[in-house]
Design an enzyme around this catalytic site. Structure first.
Site, PDB file in Angstrom:
ATOM      1  N   ASP A  12       0.855  -1.349   0.104  1.00 39.68           N
ATOM      2  CA  ASP A  12      -0.141  -0.034  -0.073  1.00 39.68           C
ATOM      3  C   ASP A  12       0.872   1.186  -0.127  1.00 39.68           C
ATOM      4  O   ASP A  12       2.172   1.022   0.271  1.00 39.68           O
ATOM      5  CB  ASP A  12      -0.942  -0.291   1.158  1.00 39.68           C
ATOM      6  CG  ASP A  12      -1.711   1.045   1.355  1.00 39.68           C
ATOM      7  OD1 ASP A  12      -2.388   1.561   0.341  1.00 39.68           O
ATOM      8  OD2 ASP A  12      -1.910   1.766   2.509  1.00 39.68           O
ATOM      9  N   ASP A  14      -0.134   5.233   0.937  1.00 42.09           N
ATOM     10  CA  ASP A  14      -0.279   5.796   2.191  1.00 42.09           C
ATOM     11  C   ASP A  14      -0.224   5.155   3.681  1.00 42.09           C
ATOM     12  O   ASP A  14      -1.084   4.294   3.676  1.00 42.09           O
ATOM     13  CB  ASP A  14      -1.377   6.779   2.288  1.00 42.09           C
ATOM     14  CG  ASP A  14      -1.559   7.727   1.010  1.00 42.09           C
ATOM     15  OD1 ASP A  14      -1.094   8.904   1.145  1.00 42.09           O
ATOM     16  OD2 ASP A  14      -2.026   7.360  -0.004  1.00 42.09           O
ATOM     17  N   ASP A 171      -2.071  -0.855   5.982  1.00 44.37           N
ATOM     18  CA  ASP A 171      -2.335  -0.450   7.284  1.00 44.37           C
ATOM     19  C   ASP A 171      -3.703  -0.570   7.483  1.00 44.37           C
ATOM     20  O   ASP A 171      -4.232   0.256   8.640  1.00 44.37           O
ATOM     21  CB  ASP A 171      -1.828   0.915   7.767  1.00 44.37           C
ATOM     22  CG  ASP A 171      -2.199   2.102   6.835  1.00 44.37           C
ATOM     23  OD1 ASP A 171      -2.470   1.766   5.523  1.00 44.37           O
ATOM     24  OD2 ASP A 171      -2.514   3.163   7.226  1.00 44.37           O
TER      25      ASP A 171
END
Length: 226
Positions: A12, A14, A171
């Site tokens: 991922d 960000d 996240d």
């Protein structure tokens, strides 16, 4: 879930590779100012909304807007954010070293993000370490966003990856769900933008990492020798 070794990694963006919180929250503050909304946007407090996307960020400031109003605010927010890309954003500590190690050991890696391509691609292109990524897949380019597995499957197809030995690291719950749906290993970046009410134990990820460099302990043996 049982931990297994992996020989390729999809990331991922960000909250996993890049800490974009300051730029994104500064843009949110400008949006609030434009609409004369009184605010005190504490960066530490608002980081939790970033992995949930622009809609969640806008909703955190504007009180229950209509669907039409929300879309207008979302587009305005993204336009403001575009004007200050990479002003304060930077790689998380340890990411540069991790990516360097992956390159030195010829470990395939790429980036899969829900961030629109017109925002993600300039960030990646202007970050030396990320520009070496073998692939960058953005949700708008494939027509669906995570937790749909299509972005991950598209990346794996471009890179000719074995799904079961590929790790997808993110996240957010949507990252873990997308990895499972794609038949990949899943990993939580615990240094990212988890919210206080997130319960990562319930996500059933294969791996949990406190720091980026912890990933090196789980590579397949064939990928650990430079």
């Amino acid at each position: 879930m049982a931990e297994k070794a992996f020989d390729a990694i999809l990331f991922d963006l960000d909250g996993t590779l890049m800490d974009t919180a300051v730029d994104m929250i500064h843009a949110l503050a400008r949006l609030a100012d434009n609409h004369r909304i009184d605010h005190q946007l504490n960066i530490a407090e608002y980081r939790q909304y970033i992995s949930k996307g622009a809609v969640a960020l806008v909703k955190s400031v504007f009180n229950d807007p209509s669907a039409e109003r929300l879309e207008q605010l979302r587009l305005e927010y993204l336009e403001i954010y575009q004007q200050q890309l990479n002003t304060h954003s930077h790689l998380f500590n340890g990411v540069a070293e991790l990516l360097s190690h992956l390159d030195q050991t010829d470990t395939p890696w790429g980036i899969v993000t829900n961030k629109p391509s017109w925002l993600a691609r300039p960030i990646v292109a202007n970050t030396t370490q990320l520009a070496r990524s073998q692939v960058l897949i953005c949700a708008d380019e494939v027509g669906v966003a995570k937790p749909d597995p299509k972005p991950l499957l598209t990346a794996a197809g471009h890179m000719a990856l074995n799904h079961s030995s590929t790790l997808y690291l993110g996240d957010a719950r949507s990252d873990i769900d997308a990895a499972h749906a794609a038949g990949m290993q899943s990993g939580i970046a615990l240094w990212g933008y988890l919210a206080p009410d997130d319960e990562p134990d319930d996500w059933l990820a294969h791996h949990r990492f406190e720091t980026p460099l912890e990933l090196l302990k789980h590579q397949s043996p064939d990928n650990t020798n430079s």
